[in-house]
Design a protein around this motif. Structure first.
Motif, PDB file in Angstrom:
ATOM      1  N   GLN A 172     -11.680  -3.689   4.296  1.00 20.84           N
ATOM      2  CA  GLN A 172     -10.939  -4.931   4.060  1.00 20.84           C
ATOM      3  C   GLN A 172      -9.432  -4.660   4.156  1.00 20.84           C
ATOM      4  OE1 GLN A 172     -11.974  -6.975   0.446  1.00 20.84           O
ATOM      5  NE2 GLN A 172     -10.089  -8.181   0.419  1.00 20.84           N
ATOM      6  N   VAL A 173      -8.715  -5.515   4.882  1.00 20.47           N
ATOM      7  CA  VAL A 173      -7.267  -5.396   5.026  1.00 20.47           C
ATOM      8  C   VAL A 173      -6.616  -6.113   3.848  1.00 20.47           C
ATOM      9  CG1 VAL A 173      -5.248  -5.909   6.446  1.00 20.47           C
ATOM     10  CG2 VAL A 173      -7.394  -5.223   7.528  1.00 20.47           C
ATOM     11  N   VAL A 174      -5.927  -5.362   3.004  1.00 23.10           N
ATOM     12  CA  VAL A 174      -5.276  -5.936   1.827  1.00 23.10           C
ATOM     13  C   VAL A 174      -3.892  -6.457   2.185  1.00 23.10           C
ATOM     14  CG1 VAL A 174      -4.514  -5.471  -0.527  1.00 23.10           C
ATOM     15  CG2 VAL A 174      -6.553  -4.326   0.365  1.00 23.10           C
ATOM     16  N   VAL A 175      -3.125  -5.653   2.931  1.00 23.43           N
ATOM     17  CA  VAL A 175      -1.776  -6.011   3.360  1.00 23.43           C
ATOM     18  C   VAL A 175      -1.704  -5.801   4.867  1.00 23.43           C
ATOM     19  CG1 VAL A 175       0.642  -5.304   3.290  1.00 23.43           C
ATOM     20  CG2 VAL A 175      -0.651  -5.495   1.165  1.00 23.43           C
ATOM     21  N   ARG A 176      -1.182  -6.786   5.576  1.00 24.48           N
ATOM     22  CA  ARG A 176      -1.088  -6.686   7.030  1.00 24.48           C
ATOM     23  C   ARG A 176       0.380  -6.622   7.456  1.00 24.48           C
ATOM     24  NH1 ARG A 176      -5.101  -7.560  10.453  1.00 24.48           N
ATOM     25  NH2 ARG A 176      -6.264  -8.733   8.847  1.00 24.48           N
ATOM     26  N   GLN A 177       0.661  -5.720   8.367  1.00 26.58           N
ATOM     27  CA  GLN A 177       2.029  -5.541   8.862  1.00 26.58           C
ATOM     28  C   GLN A 177       2.544  -6.827   9.510  1.00 26.58           C
ATOM     29  OE1 GLN A 177       2.426  -2.134  11.400  1.00 26.58           O
ATOM     30  NE2 GLN A 177       4.483  -2.664  12.069  1.00 26.58           N
ATOM     31  N   GLY A 178       3.776  -7.193   9.127  1.00 26.57           N
ATOM     32  CA  GLY A 178       4.391  -8.406   9.686  1.00 26.57           C
ATOM     33  C   GLY A 178       4.229  -9.631   8.822  1.00 26.57           C
ATOM     34  N   GLU A 179       3.308  -9.630   7.866  1.00 28.02           N
ATOM     35  CA  GLU A 179       3.123 -10.779   6.991  1.00 28.02           C
ATOM     36  C   GLU A 179       4.123 -10.731   5.834  1.00 28.02           C
ATOM     37  OE1 GLU A 179      -0.905 -10.771   5.711  1.00 28.02           O
ATOM     38  OE2 GLU A 179      -1.702 -11.488   7.633  1.00 28.02           O
ATOM     39  N   PRO A 180       4.434 -11.873   5.244  1.00 24.17           N
ATOM     40  CA  PRO A 180       5.388 -11.872   4.110  1.00 24.17           C
ATOM     41  C   PRO A 180       4.772 -11.203   2.886  1.00 24.17           C
ATOM     42  CG  PRO A 180       4.461 -14.066   4.457  1.00 24.17           C
ATOM     43  CD  PRO A 180       4.021 -13.235   5.625  1.00 24.17           C
ATOM     44  N   TYR A 183       2.712  -9.841  -3.285  1.00 25.29           N
ATOM     45  CA  TYR A 183       2.174  -9.164  -4.464  1.00 25.29           C
ATOM     46  C   TYR A 183       2.570  -7.692  -4.476  1.00 25.29           C
ATOM     47  CZ  TYR A 183      -0.915 -13.160  -5.430  1.00 25.29           C
ATOM     48  OH  TYR A 183      -1.402 -14.404  -5.730  1.00 25.29           O
ATOM     49  N   TYR A 184       2.607  -7.143  -5.686  1.00 27.41           N
ATOM     50  CA  TYR A 184       2.747  -5.701  -5.930  1.00 27.41           C
ATOM     51  C   TYR A 184       1.385  -5.209  -6.420  1.00 27.41           C
ATOM     52  CZ  TYR A 184       4.239  -1.457  -8.467  1.00 27.41           C
ATOM     53  OH  TYR A 184       4.378  -0.177  -8.932  1.00 27.41           O
ATOM     54  N   TYR A 185       0.834  -4.168  -5.781  1.00 27.95           N
ATOM     55  CA  TYR A 185      -0.543  -3.752  -6.014  1.00 27.95           C
ATOM     56  C   TYR A 185      -0.603  -2.391  -6.708  1.00 27.95           C
ATOM     57  CZ  TYR A 185      -1.854  -7.397  -2.637  1.00 27.95           C
ATOM     58  OH  TYR A 185      -2.024  -8.585  -1.980  1.00 27.95           O
ATOM     59  N   GLY A 213      -4.669   4.691  -9.221  1.00 29.55           N
ATOM     60  CA  GLY A 213      -3.409   4.864  -9.940  1.00 29.55           C
ATOM     61  C   GLY A 213      -2.177   4.702  -9.070  1.00 29.55           C
ATOM     62  N   MET A 214      -2.330   4.743  -7.741  1.00 32.30           N
ATOM     63  CA  MET A 214      -1.175   4.617  -6.852  1.00 32.30           C
ATOM     64  C   MET A 214      -0.843   3.142  -6.617  1.00 32.30           C
ATOM     65  SD  MET A 214      -1.818   7.593  -4.017  1.00 32.30           S
ATOM     66  CE  MET A 214      -1.985   9.304  -4.499  1.00 32.30           C
ATOM     67  N   ALA A 215       0.452   2.879  -6.354  1.00 34.88           N
ATOM     68  CA  ALA A 215       0.938   1.509  -6.168  1.00 34.88           C
ATOM     69  C   ALA A 215       1.493   1.350  -4.757  1.00 34.88           C
ATOM     70  CB  ALA A 215       2.007   1.180  -7.208  1.00 34.88           C
ATOM     71  N   PHE A 216       1.512   0.114  -4.278  1.00 33.16           N
ATOM     72  CA  PHE A 216       2.102  -0.170  -2.967  1.00 33.16           C
ATOM     73  C   PHE A 216       2.525  -1.633  -2.918  1.00 33.16           C
ATOM     74  CE2 PHE A 216      -2.474  -0.882  -2.599  1.00 33.16           C
ATOM     75  CZ  PHE A 216      -2.556  -2.110  -1.957  1.00 33.16           C
ATOM     76  N   ARG A 238     -11.364  -1.738  -6.612  1.00 36.83           N
ATOM     77  CA  ARG A 238     -10.725  -2.827  -7.354  1.00 36.83           C
ATOM     78  C   ARG A 238      -9.222  -2.580  -7.373  1.00 36.83           C
ATOM     79  NH1 ARG A 238     -15.080  -1.507 -10.586  1.00 36.83           N
ATOM     80  NH2 ARG A 238     -13.732  -0.304 -11.960  1.00 36.83           N
ATOM     81  N   LEU A 239      -8.454  -3.634  -7.142  1.00 37.63           N
ATOM     82  CA  LEU A 239      -7.004  -3.576  -7.184  1.00 37.63           C
ATOM     83  C   LEU A 239      -6.497  -4.493  -8.279  1.00 37.63           C
ATOM     84  CD1 LEU A 239      -6.156  -3.875  -3.357  1.00 37.63           C
ATOM     85  CD2 LEU A 239      -6.620  -1.807  -4.667  1.00 37.63           C
ATOM     86  N   MET A 240      -5.373  -4.107  -8.874  1.00 42.37           N
ATOM     87  CA  MET A 240      -4.658  -4.983  -9.804  1.00 42.37           C
ATOM     88  C   MET A 240      -3.361  -5.391  -9.108  1.00 42.37           C
ATOM     89  SD  MET A 240      -6.754  -5.071 -12.289  1.00 42.37           S
ATOM     90  CE  MET A 240      -5.761  -6.017 -13.436  1.00 42.37           C
TER      91      MET A 240
END
Length: 617
Positions: A172-180, A183-185, A213-216, A238-240
């Protein structure tokens, strides 16, 4: 080898109740492989969990062998890869190998049943295992981070209250390049891959892997720009996530502090440090005095070069990039702020604020001058079309040469766009030589003019368009060609001398830097050797003292044993004397008994003899 017992030792089966372990053994699928066979390739996606039961395998990451794992190793009790898309290729090394395969949902069901029975799996489970972590582990990691330790307690409570959970599937693509950015994950469980599209649609490049534990996602929120990379889940997880407004209000506003140049300059005078996040060539072309240089794309890797007891002001040619750099450093516990205007703006306002940190100053007696294009290849070897970049000529082969050549490339780039006043050349040996050549050329040009204006009487005449006779110009043209060739030769020679001398200066600078690096390396080695010696000496002294204590105790024990032995020998002697006395007494008693026995017999005989006399009376 007891296969069932080995399977029961796998994580997380080792802490399940025995009935559930027996069920796991029955559900396990054992597969046999031969040498060179691939168990699964990198990027393969399935819902299976693989364990190494027997043999030896290789873990391969992007064609490079990262680890060789044997079934006898303790790490083989854990899964080879998380379920979902595989991070490694697995290849058999031994003549044969055996792999145990479970389905992910089966293991999850067994773990869930154990929890319902009140016997949860072992606390030793790691993030690479099926039960990757408890739901609170990611909170603990966040609270222990440098970033969250700087936040007020009320903000931390509000952050956890505003975070929402996102269930993700593998691929699953959570963040896609070029999109606004919205969220902070933070990854609660599972793994993700960071990739970036190559310009021109030529595919994607792998940048990094992320784990629990890592963030992006912070860069797009800080700079208010589209995402610069794509984040794809490698496994279920699972992501927060925290919304953009909450991220800015609760986190960003607490750790990011913009500052004006005047306020920062006063603090720099008191000991703070400028941190320039531009590329090295931009920094060399002009930077704030005393600034350190780490490009923004290298901050994560090179932040250990900085000291946490210093206060840093991040500066560059993009305020948003400066804010991102400051946030990256704040995450790592640095005291940092960022400049609210660009270096280019400061240079336009006051050029004296910028210096060239890596420029090589030349003395007045130097035989070489620095003029536009001096570092470029000579025209006889390259076609000059006005677009040549000195950095593309003679690429350096190693990192040391690159470091040594940064200032040279920056000077060449700057010189290609600058107009150098002629006064800078007149006081140098090269300038004087070029001036002499120019004077000689002008003199010869004047002589040629006089030749053209006064043709020789012996020169053949030719008719011009008007039919008038004129002197032939072959001789002047030949003289001009010779003169031009000589001028070109001299210019080439002078340029070659300049380039050679410049190369010599660069070589000297390189040798100086190399010698300095060697000195620093030798000093570091000496310091480490001293520390190691001191550590081992301290350990030796401590052990020596301990041995001395034990030795004293042993001596005391030996003395005690010796005394006890002496006492036992004395007791033995006394016992032997008493035994001899007892034996003597026994013999005397025997003699007395024998004597008494004889006396009794004698008395009996006398009595028998006296009986008749008594009867007669």
């Amino acid at each position: 080898m007891d296969t069932d017992a080995h399977i029961r030792a796998f994580v997380p089966l080792q802490r399940l109740p025995r009935p559930l372990q027996d069920r796991a053994v029955q559900l396990a699928e054992v597969r046999n492989y031969v040498r060179g066979q691939v168990v699964y390739p990198q990027g393969h996606s399935d819902d299976l969990v693989y364990y190494l039961l027997a043999g030896t395998i290789e873990l391969i990451y992007h064609g490079k062998i990262t680890r060789t794992l044997s079934a006898t190793h303790k790490a083989a009790l854990r899964p080879l890869d998380p379920p979902g898309r595989k991070r490694y290729s697995v290849r058999v090394v031994d003549r044969s190998a055996r792999i145990v395969v479970f389905r992910r949902n089966m293991l999850d069901r067994l773990v869930s049943e154990a929890e319902l029975q009140g016997e949860p799996p072992s606390d030793e489970l790691e993030v690479s295992e099926i039960a990757t972590a408890r739901s609170s582990d990611w909170m603990i990691r966040m609270l222990q981070s440098e970033l969250f330790s700087a936040l007020p307690a009320t903000n931390i409570q509000r952050i956890f209250a505003h975070m929402e959970q996102l269930i993700c599937k593998a691929d699953q693509v959570v963040v896609r390049q070029g999109e606004p950015g919205d969220y902070y994950y933070v990854i609660e469980s599972g793994y993700a891959e960071v990739s970036r599209s190559i310009a021109g649609g030529r595919g994607q490049i792998h940048l990094a892997d992320l784990g629990p534990g890592m963030a992006f996602g912070e860069e797009a929120l800080i700079a208010n720009r589209p995402r610069n990379a794509t984040i794809t889940m490698l496994s279920d997880g699972r992501l927060m996530r925290l919304g953009k407004h909450d991220f800015i209000e609760l986190i960003l506003s607490q750790v990011l502090r913009p500052i004006s140049y005047d306020a920062a300059r006063r603090k720099v005078e008191d000991g703070s440090v400028w941190l320039d996040i531009r590329y090295p060539e931009d920094h060399a072309a002009g930077a704030l005095t005393g600034s350190e240089n780490i490009p923004v794309n290298m901050l994560r890797l090179q932040s250990n070069r900085l000291r946490k007891d210093f206060h840093y002001f991040v500066c560059g040619d993009d305020v948003a990039q400066c804010a991102i750099g400051a946030f990256l450093l704040a995450e790592r516990g640095f005291d940092v702020a960022y400049l609210n205007e660009t270096i280019a703006t400061l240079g336009e306002r006051d050029p004296a604020l910028l210096t060239r940190p890596h420029m090589v100053e030349e003395s007045r007696d130097a035989t070489v001058i620095k003029f536009p294009g001096a570092e470029m290849t000579l025209p006889e070897f390259e076609d000059i079309d006005g677009s040549m970049d000195g950095r593309d000529i003679n690429p350096l082969e190693n990192t040391i040469n690159k470091i040594a050549g940064l200032s040279t490339y920056a000077e060449a780039d700057q010189a290609m766009h600058d107009t150098t006043p002629i006064e800078q050349f007149t006081d140098t040996a090269t300038g004087r030589t070029l001036a002499d050549i120019i004077d000689e050329l002008e003199h010869q040009h004047d002589e040629l003019d006089s030749v053209e204006s006064a043709p020789s009487a012996h020169a053949p005449l030719e008719m011009d368009r008007d039919g008038r006779a004129g002197a032939r110009s072959e001789a002047p043209r030949d003289a001009i060609s010779i003169l031009m060739a000589e001028m070109e030769t001299r210019l080439r020679r002078e340029v070659a001398k300049s380039v050679d001398a410049k190369s010599a200066l660069v070589a000297v600078e390189y040798q100086t830097k190399l010698a300095r690096m060697r000195e620093l390396t030798d000093e570091e080695v000496r310091q480490k050797e001293i520390k190691i010696r001191e550590r081992y000496a301290a350990e030796y002294n401590e052990k020596e003292q301990l041995v001395r204590v034990y030795y004293k105790k042993l001596i005391a024990l030996a003395n005690k044993i010796s005394r006890q032995k002496t006492q036992l020998q004395e007791a033995k002697k006394q016992f032997e004397l008493k035994l001899a006395s007892a034996n003597q007494l026994y013999r005397e008693v025997e003699e007395m008994r024998k004597l008494l026995s004889d006396q009794i017999i004698y008395m009996d005989e006398q009595a028998l003899e006296d009986i008749p006399q008594l009867i007669s009376l």
